[in-house]
Design a protein around this motif. Structure first.
Motif, PDB file in Angstrom:
ATOM      1  N   ASP A 434       0.845  -1.202   0.000  1.00  0.00           N
ATOM      2  CA  ASP A 434       0.000   0.000   0.000  1.00  0.00           C
ATOM      3  C   ASP A 434       0.878   1.249   0.000  1.00  0.00           C
ATOM      4  OD1 ASP A 434       0.811   0.493   2.601  1.00  0.00           O
ATOM      5  OD2 ASP A 434      -0.940  -0.450   3.492  1.00  0.00           O
ATOM      6  N   GLU A 435       0.265   2.389  -0.210  1.00  0.00           N
ATOM      7  CA  GLU A 435       1.022   3.621  -0.423  1.00  0.00           C
ATOM      8  C   GLU A 435       1.879   4.022   0.785  1.00  0.00           C
ATOM      9  OE1 GLU A 435       1.533   4.479  -3.386  1.00  0.00           O
ATOM     10  OE2 GLU A 435       2.792   6.126  -2.685  1.00  0.00           O
ATOM     11  N   PRO A 436       1.317   4.014   2.019  1.00  0.00           N
ATOM     12  CA  PRO A 436       2.165   4.407   3.159  1.00  0.00           C
ATOM     13  C   PRO A 436       3.403   3.509   3.290  1.00  0.00           C
ATOM     14  CG  PRO A 436      -0.151   4.308   3.803  1.00  0.00           C
ATOM     15  CD  PRO A 436      -0.085   3.808   2.406  1.00  0.00           C
ATOM     16  N   GLN A 437       3.203   2.183   3.102  1.00  0.00           N
ATOM     17  CA  GLN A 437       4.357   1.262   3.194  1.00  0.00           C
ATOM     18  C   GLN A 437       5.371   1.548   2.087  1.00  0.00           C
ATOM     19  OE1 GLN A 437       3.492  -2.948   3.136  1.00  0.00           O
ATOM     20  NE2 GLN A 437       1.687  -2.677   4.393  1.00  0.00           N
ATOM     21  N   ARG A 438       4.833   1.871   0.911  1.00  0.00           N
ATOM     22  CA  ARG A 438       5.715   2.158  -0.231  1.00  0.00           C
ATOM     23  C   ARG A 438       6.582   3.390   0.071  1.00  0.00           C
ATOM     24  NH1 ARG A 438       2.839  -0.220  -4.257  1.00  0.00           N
ATOM     25  NH2 ARG A 438       1.054   1.074  -3.784  1.00  0.00           N
ATOM     26  N   GLN A 439       5.938   4.401   0.623  1.00  0.00           N
ATOM     27  CA  GLN A 439       6.682   5.627   0.948  1.00  0.00           C
ATOM     28  C   GLN A 439       7.754   5.347   1.994  1.00  0.00           C
ATOM     29  OE1 GLN A 439       6.528   8.155  -0.923  1.00  0.00           O
ATOM     30  NE2 GLN A 439       4.778   7.360  -2.059  1.00  0.00           N
TER      31      GLN A 439
END
Ligand SMILES: Cc1cc2nc3c(=O)[nH]c(=O)nc-3n(C[C@H](O)[C@H](O)[C@H](O)COP(=O)(O)OP(=O)(O)OC[C@H]3O[C@@H](n4cnc5c(N)ncnc54)[C@H](O)[C@@H]3O)c2cc1C
Length: 566
Positions: A434-439
């Motif tokens: 997901d986006e937060p983990q990716r960031q």
């Protein structure tokens, strides 16, 4: 000595191999990975580059296949949805949910035709209305209820739909919105499966640009298209995974089969910011008056639209022609009437052949997208069995390979050691979903390597978690110019291209631009870019000036547009 030289020498010394896989499309690559996981020795060969067939020419949908429900293909749609959900985790670096909208011109349209098709009549589908589509989407949500990876579908009123997408045709009663998935780097995922197979089992390998034919004494002759040499090998089992070429490849082995009834499909890649903005990150899935389903969706900063569906006998003859270009532009006007696409906004076209099973049906849209496996037992002077993989979708490659793998294991009298259901692929290993983990991942790698965050993000989008080693390479070998952006393609850096040239079986420049990257797909394969790339690749592979020129010409030919016939 290259890996290729080494392989030729090895097979000259010991010609025995458990499994020979013909065809390095998604199904062949997936089977190689499957067999490597079981510890079975296998060699994959492709007559061209890996992924040169349908697998680099698809619409890039990782999808259930809503319209296959009409054909009563519930098992196929269920399998596809399950595989889609697996890929959202196992290949999270490239596969992501895609919001999809279907404009609906009526409430009950297409129902009679749908019912007739459901009953087995081979007729053209009608323009589907709210009720038919709602039923299909309900089935989608029902199948994935226990493993929900995407939101549920919903219906939007006409007024609301036209408010959120003002360019949409206004003779609709509603729109339906649901989620499927798409794949950004389809070609790279296939190459990553080869890399994974090599890493998992030393007895597994792959070579591109190799032809094969039956030879005396039950052997198979492998002919190197590049070096003009050949070697005889003795496989115990041959798996024919050549997609639309299955019957032709069987013919080379002395087998007369008539499994395939392929259709060619073309797509356009367009650079039209107005259309890109209008789509607002979603795909529009719509039906042309002839019953064909078409799609248009944003792909990076471009838009992909397609496709056609035209019977073809010789897959080597498939090219996108001027009529298809016109057809695709016309169909788009039927759903987004105010969008004008100029000819010079078409930056790339691509065309491939769907490996459909022979069906005798004149209506290509209703030919099954399911797969089957056909076994030819050893016979006469052919001591090996031939297993032909027929049909299938990109989405279901793992399921098909698992099935084919079981068949191979049974023939070899071996036990399955492990399943690939939850096995990540390449840079999908330990990949944030997901986006937060990716960031967070990007922050960590940028912090640890000292590489700019934006560059890490770029590498992550291209290589998934393998981006970490690219990032380290850029910093650690900066003296060698690894972190130097290309003049013509500043998003790519010198080290990155050198690494692909050295490690990813590049034999021609078009392998790099069409099947190890999306440079060609995005319309970036200009002559100056090709010259710069040929110099970098040429340095790694030892191409002289003349060879570099030949490669640039060949690559330009590969990306040439169909003639504009008005
Ligand atoms: C226009 C179009 C749109 C599509 N859209 C989608 C989609 O959105 N979603 C989806 O799930 N599926 C889609 N598909 C279907 C999907 O692309 C195919 O089912 C899948 O790629 C087939 O893979 P394959 O490995 O069987 O065949 P291919 O990818 O065609 O690979 C066959 C390989 O065999 C090689 N070969 C041929 N002859 C020989 C030989 N004698 N010896 C050695 N090698 C040989 C070829 O060079 C080729 O690389 C689409 C297909 C097309 C054409």
């Amino acid at each position: 000595m290259t890996n290729r030289d080494d392989m030729f020498q090895r097979y000259a010394e010991n010609p025995d191999v458990d499994v020979l896989i013909l065809g390095g499309g998604v199904n062949g690559c997936s089977l190689l990975r499957e067999l490597a996981a079981q510890g079975v020795d296998a060699l994959l060969i492709d007559k061209a580059d890996f992924v040169a067939g349908a697998s680099s020419k698809s619409s890039r949908m990782i999808h259930g296949g809503l319209r296959y429900l009409e054909n009563r293909e519930f098992a196929l749609v269920t399998e596809s949805l399950n595989e889609r959900n697996r890929l959202l985790t196992n290949a999270a670096h490239y596969v992501a949910p895609l919001r999809t909208t279907i404009p609906l011109p009526s409430y009950f349209g297409g129902l009679v035709r749908s019912m007739l098709i459901f009953m087995g009549f081979k007729i053209r589908p009608g323009e589907r209305g709210v009720v038919g589509v709602k039923f299909g989407l309900w089935f989608y949500d029902f199948i994935t209820r226990k493993n929900r990876k995407t939101p549920r579908h919903f219906i939007t009123s006409k007024a609301e739909a036209l408010r959120t997408m003002p360019g949409l045709r206004d003779d609709i009663v509603a729109t339906a919105t649901y989620w499927d998935a798409w794949i950004t780097q389809a070609e790279r995922l296939c190459v990553e499966m080869i890399q994974d197979a090599r890493a998992a089992h030393a007895g597994c390998d792959a070579m591109n640009y190799i032809r094969c034919r039956a030879a005396d004494g039950g052997a198979v002759m492998l002919e190197d298209e590049l070096a003009g040499r050949s070697v005889k090998i003795r496989p115990r089992v041959v798996v024919n995974a050549t997609g639309a070429w299955v019957d032709i490849a069987n013919g080379d082995l002395g087998l007369d089969t008539h499994y395939m009834g392929g259709t060619k499909g073309s797509h356009l890649v367009v650079d039209n910011p107005e259309l890109h903005k209008m789509l607002d990150g979603q795909m529009v899935y719509y039906q042309h008056a002839d019953g064909r389903v078409c799609i248009v969706f944003p792909f990076m900063d471009k838009v992909i639209m397609g496709s056609t569906d035209i019977r073809i006998d010789d897959p080597d003859e498939a090219r996108c022609d001027a009529d298809e270009v016109r057809y695709m532009l016309d169909t788009l006007r039927s759903v987004l009437p105010n969008v004008e696409i100029r000819r010079d906004q078409i930056v790339h076209v691509f065309c491939g052949v769907r490996p459909l099973q022979a069906s005798g049906s004149k209506v290509t849209a209703i030919v099954s997208r399911g797969h089957s496996i056909h076994l030819a037992e050893p016979e006469g002077d052919r001591p090996f069995a031939v297993i032909s993989l027929v049909g299938g979708k990109w989405t279901t490659f793992r399921a098909l390979a698992a099935e084919a793998g079981d068949e191979v294991l049974a023939r070899l009298g071996r036990e399955r050691k492990t399943a690939t259901d939850d096995m990540p692929i390449g840079g999908g290993r330990d990949c944030p979903t997901d986006e937060p983990q990716r960031q967070q991942w990007i922050d960590r790698v940028a912090g640890q390597t000292g590489l700019a965050r934006a560059r890490v993000a770029e590498l992550f989008a291209r290589y998934g978690t393998r981006a970490e080693s690219y990032a380290r390479d850029e910093i650690e070998n900066a003296d060698a110019g690894t972190e130097q952006p290309l003049e013509t393609l500043p998003d790519y850096h010198q080290g990155e291209i050198r690494r692909i040239a050295a490690d990813e079986d590049i034999q021609h420049l078009d392998d790099l631009i069409c099947r190890r990257s999306i440079i060609a797909l995005l319309g970036l394969a200009t002559e100056p870019a090709l010259i710069e790339l040929a110099d970098i690749v040429g340095e790694v592979l030892g191409w002289d000036v003349a060879r570099r020129q030949v490669e640039v010409t060949r690559a330009l030919d590969e990306v040439r547009m169909p003639p504009d016939e008005g």
